[in-house]
Design an enzyme around this catalytic site. Structure first.
Site, PDB file in Angstrom:
ATOM      1  N   HIS A  53       0.858  -1.195   0.000  1.00 22.12           N
ATOM      2  CA  HIS A  53       0.000   0.000   0.000  1.00 22.12           C
ATOM      3  C   HIS A  53       0.892   1.243   0.000  1.00 22.12           C
ATOM      4  O   HIS A  53       1.855   1.312   0.779  1.00 22.12           O
ATOM      5  CB  HIS A  53      -0.911  -0.001   1.239  1.00 22.12           C
ATOM      6  CG  HIS A  53      -1.996  -1.021   1.167  1.00 22.12           C
ATOM      7  ND1 HIS A  53      -3.035  -0.934   0.265  1.00 22.12           N
ATOM      8  CD2 HIS A  53      -2.198  -2.169   1.840  1.00 22.12           C
ATOM      9  CE1 HIS A  53      -3.827  -1.981   0.409  1.00 22.12           C
ATOM     10  NE2 HIS A  53      -3.348  -2.745   1.373  1.00 22.12           N
TER      11      HIS A  53
ATOM     12  N   PHE B  85     -11.519  -8.006  12.565  1.00 26.11           N
ATOM     13  CA  PHE B  85     -11.557  -6.765  13.340  1.00 26.11           C
ATOM     14  C   PHE B  85     -12.948  -6.146  13.198  1.00 26.11           C
ATOM     15  O   PHE B  85     -13.341  -5.773  12.090  1.00 26.11           O
ATOM     16  CB  PHE B  85     -10.467  -5.814  12.839  1.00 26.11           C
ATOM     17  CG  PHE B  85      -9.177  -6.548  12.603  1.00 26.11           C
ATOM     18  CD1 PHE B  85      -8.712  -6.753  11.313  1.00 26.11           C
ATOM     19  CD2 PHE B  85      -8.501  -7.123  13.663  1.00 26.11           C
ATOM     20  CE1 PHE B  85      -7.576  -7.493  11.086  1.00 26.11           C
ATOM     21  CE2 PHE B  85      -7.351  -7.874  13.434  1.00 26.11           C
ATOM     22  CZ  PHE B  85      -6.896  -8.063  12.144  1.00 26.11           C
TER      23      PHE B  85
ATOM     24  N   ASP C  64     -15.187  -3.769  12.785  1.00 28.26           N
ATOM     25  CA  ASP C  64     -15.198  -2.334  12.431  1.00 28.26           C
ATOM     26  C   ASP C  64     -16.543  -1.986  11.835  1.00 28.26           C
ATOM     27  O   ASP C  64     -17.550  -2.653  12.102  1.00 28.26           O
ATOM     28  CB  ASP C  64     -14.079  -2.074  11.427  1.00 28.26           C
ATOM     29  CG  ASP C  64     -14.457  -2.639  10.059  1.00 28.26           C
ATOM     30  OD1 ASP C  64     -14.358  -1.916   9.074  1.00 28.26           O
ATOM     31  OD2 ASP C  64     -14.893  -3.803  10.022  1.00 28.26           O
TER      32      ASP C  64
ATOM     33  N   ASP D  98      -9.978 -10.817   6.425  1.00 34.96           N
ATOM     34  CA  ASP D  98     -10.476  -9.498   6.829  1.00 34.96           C
ATOM     35  C   ASP D  98      -9.809  -8.394   6.004  1.00 34.96           C
ATOM     36  O   ASP D  98     -10.490  -7.543   5.403  1.00 34.96           O
ATOM     37  CB  ASP D  98     -10.198  -9.296   8.315  1.00 34.96           C
ATOM     38  CG  ASP D  98     -10.542  -7.895   8.760  1.00 34.96           C
ATOM     39  OD1 ASP D  98      -9.842  -6.951   8.370  1.00 34.96           O
ATOM     40  OD2 ASP D  98     -11.548  -7.734   9.468  1.00 34.96           O
TER      41      ASP D  98
ATOM     42  N   ASP E 114      -9.974  -4.225   1.836  1.00 32.36           N
ATOM     43  CA  ASP E 114      -9.394  -3.655   0.604  1.00 32.36           C
ATOM     44  C   ASP E 114     -10.378  -3.743  -0.563  1.00 32.36           C
ATOM     45  O   ASP E 114     -10.504  -2.811  -1.359  1.00 32.36           O
ATOM     46  CB  ASP E 114      -8.086  -4.376   0.245  1.00 32.36           C
ATOM     47  CG  ASP E 114      -6.954  -4.008   1.193  1.00 32.36           C
ATOM     48  OD1 ASP E 114      -5.951  -4.741   1.238  1.00 32.36           O
ATOM     49  OD2 ASP E 114      -7.092  -3.001   1.926  1.00 32.36           O
TER      50      ASP E 114
HETATM   51  N1  LIG Z   1     -11.876  -4.921   9.664  1.00 25.11           N
HETATM   52  C1  LIG Z   1     -11.003  -4.021   9.220  1.00 25.11           C
HETATM   53  N2  LIG Z   1     -11.208  -2.729   9.518  1.00 25.11           N
HETATM   54  C2  LIG Z   1     -10.314  -1.842   9.030  1.00 25.11           C
HETATM   55  C3  LIG Z   1      -9.214  -2.187   8.252  1.00 25.11           C
HETATM   56  C4  LIG Z   1      -8.537  -0.982   7.943  1.00 25.11           C
HETATM   57  C5  LIG Z   1      -7.319  -0.813   7.102  1.00 25.11           C
HETATM   58  N3  LIG Z   1      -6.370  -1.873   7.260  1.00 25.11           N
HETATM   59  C6  LIG Z   1      -5.308  -1.898   6.265  1.00 25.11           C
HETATM   60  C7  LIG Z   1      -4.244  -2.818   6.681  1.00 25.11           C
HETATM   61  C8  LIG Z   1      -4.300  -3.963   5.983  1.00 25.11           C
HETATM   62  C9  LIG Z   1      -5.414  -3.950   5.058  1.00 25.11           C
HETATM   63  O1  LIG Z   1      -5.002  -4.444   3.803  1.00 25.11           O
HETATM   64  C10 LIG Z   1      -5.828  -2.491   4.965  1.00 25.11           C
HETATM   65  O2  LIG Z   1      -5.132  -1.915   3.885  1.00 25.11           O
HETATM   66  C11 LIG Z   1      -9.241   0.050   8.565  1.00 25.11           C
HETATM   67  N4  LIG Z   1     -10.289  -0.512   9.191  1.00 25.11           N
HETATM   68  C12 LIG Z   1     -11.404   0.106   9.890  1.00 25.11           C
HETATM   69  O3  LIG Z   1     -12.350   0.450   8.872  1.00 25.11           O
HETATM   70  C13 LIG Z   1     -12.965   1.694   9.214  1.00 25.11           C
HETATM   71  C14 LIG Z   1     -12.455   2.711   8.234  1.00 25.11           C
HETATM   72  O4  LIG Z   1     -13.146   2.518   7.019  1.00 25.11           O
HETATM   73  P1  LIG Z   1     -13.061   3.713   5.964  1.00 25.11           P
HETATM   74  O5  LIG Z   1     -13.662   4.941   6.663  1.00 25.11           O
HETATM   75  O6  LIG Z   1     -13.858   3.213   4.790  1.00 25.11           O
HETATM   76  O7  LIG Z   1     -11.569   3.913   5.647  1.00 25.11           O
HETATM   77  C15 LIG Z   1     -12.488   2.032  10.615  1.00 25.11           C
HETATM   78  O8  LIG Z   1     -13.319   1.365  11.546  1.00 25.11           O
HETATM   79  C16 LIG Z   1     -11.112   1.393  10.623  1.00 25.11           C
HETATM   80  O9  LIG Z   1     -10.672   1.109  11.941  1.00 25.11           O
HETATM   81  C17 LIG Z   1      -9.011  -3.559   7.952  1.00 25.11           C
HETATM   82  O10 LIG Z   1      -8.060  -3.977   7.272  1.00 25.11           O
HETATM   83  N5  LIG Z   1      -9.945  -4.429   8.458  1.00 25.11           N
END
Ligand SMILES: Nc1nc2c(c(CN[C@H]3C=C[C@H](O)[C@@H]3O)cn2[C@@H]2O[C@H](COP(=O)(O)O)[C@@H](O)[C@H]2O)c(=O)[nH]1
Length: 368
Positions: A78, A266, A268, A337, A342
């Site tokens: 990234h 996670f 979210d 996840d 992504d």
């Molecule tokens: N379950 C889960 N939640 C994740 C991520 C990530 C980013 N992780 C990076 C690392 C490795 C991955 O390849 C991603 O490139 C952010 N979030 C959550 O999403 C929300 C933000 O959303 P939006 O406002 O649309 O950007 C917020 O609650 C944030 O905490 C994830 O991976 N999994």
């Protein structure tokens, strides 16, 4: 007596009545997150999982992950994620996951909090990563714990500059983010020799141990709730911190854990939206209506806990389904996840299918 103490008190009584000894300190650490998620799933009436769609989704996700050679290395690819395998990246990831919450806005795409960095306009999670990279470029030591605890150097004015927006909207929960930095800075200075690597080393290469350590020592990582009177843990930011370390360091060095598969999805607000759009998860009409009307659901509400718990359990079912397809698959809850997050962002960027997707649920909190 706190809930925790009551739980321990009851457990001790139960152990004594069953003639069991004290808990075995050498037993491997457990987080209980997956167990709690299964409990929520089995006791949910407003959120349901669909086995047929989950089977179909598992096959499609696995196919696409293989086609893209999706793995830990994807993390560093990234553009904004740090690439060096050193302590600077450890500090960056800790800072990022200390503040990795609640980016969603009530404003339009044009008016919402946004950060301009490296000739691009970043919103959501990526706006936070851009904020940190920009601050480091401007020689502000935003990823250094001792800086966070120093109210003169790391004043509110300096932080306003760090988190400055391209628009009139400031980053959501700015004051709460400041409090997280202050608390973490103080605890790391007092209990971990001002070093995040000392904190990691204290967990002795256990992912579950590091998650529990964060939840125990930092209130800002203690992401828990009460469902049907039972304490349930999600620990989303503590878990994603461990997962980001593991991915960034490709399972080596500071990212080396002997129990990484104990980390769950996670909980979210983005991945549950994907699970719904894949047909894996559905909501009762009143809940679906509330989500589609963009109405807030308060943190800790039963509906919110059901969305979060069922999402964690759904990813576990997808993981089991993928392993049925290929027992040697290098896939765990983390990679499924990450892939779904992504994919959600790719769809949003391409603008395709976004209209059909249900909006994500609106809960404002520091937990995710
Ligand atoms: N379950 C889960 N939640 C994740 C991520 C990530 C980013 N992780 C990076 C690392 C490795 C991955 O390849 C991603 O490139 C952010 N979030 C959550 O999403 C929300 C933000 O959303 P939006 O406002 O649309 O950007 C917020 O609650 C944030 O905490 C994830 O991976 N999994």
């Amino acid at each position: 007596m706190s809930d925790d103490e009551v739980d321990h008190e009851l457990l001790d009584l139960l152990r004594k009545s069953l003639g069991l000894g004290p808990p075995d300190p050498s037993a491997p650490p457990e987080t209980k997150i997956l167990e709690n998620a299964e409990y929520i799933y089995h006791n949910s009436i407003d959120v349901a999982l669909d086995m047929r769609y989950s089977k179909l989704a598992a096959a499609e996700i696995f196919k696409q992950m293989q086609e893209r050679d999706y793995g830990t290395k994807t993390w560093s690819e990234h553009p904004l994620h740090p690439k060096s395998k050193d302590e600077n990246t450890v500090n960056f990831i800790f800072t990022m996951d200390l503040l990795n919450f609640s980016f969603w806005s009530e404003k339009s795409e044009a008016e919402r909090f946004a950060v301009s960095y490296k000739d691009q306009r970043w919103t959501g999670y990526w706006s936070l990563v851009a904020v940190l990279q920009r601050a480091l470029d401007e020689d502000i030591p935003i990823t250094t714990p001792s800086f966070w605890a120093n109210e003169e150097e790391c004043s509110e004015e300096v932080l306003k500059k760090v988190f400055r927006s391209e628009t009139d909207e400031e980053i959501p929960l700015f004051q709460e983010r400041l409090k997280c930095l202050r608390e973490a800075g103080q605890i790391i200075e007092e209990e971990f020799d001002s070093s995040i690597t000392v904190l990691i080393e204290d967990a002795k290469n256990s992912a579950a141990g590091l998650v529990n350590l964060l939840a125990e020592r930092f209130t800002c990582f203690r992401d828990e709730g009460r469902y049907d009177g039972k304490k349930v843990r999600f620990l989303k930011r503590a878990q994603i911190f461990v997962a980001d370390l593991w991915a960034a360091f490709d399972g080596e060095g500071y990212g080396s854990f002997n129990d990484i598969d104990k980390i769950t999805m996670f909980a979210d607000y983005r991945v549950p939206q994907m699970l719904h759009s894949l047909g894996c998860m559905s909501f009762c009409p009143p809940l679906e209506g509330k989500i589609r009307r963009l109405e807030p659901i308060e943190s800790g509400h039963s509906w919110e806990l059901q969305i979060r718990g069922c999402s964690i359990w759904c990813i576990e079912l997808l993981r089991r389904e993928i392993l049925k397809l290929d027992p040697d698959a290098k896939v765990n809850a983390i990679l499924i996840d990450f892939f779904l997050y992504d994919l959600a962002k790719e769809r949003e960027k391409n603008g395709d299918e976004v209209e059909e997707m249900i909006p994500h649920h609106r809960t404002r909190s520091i937990w995710y």
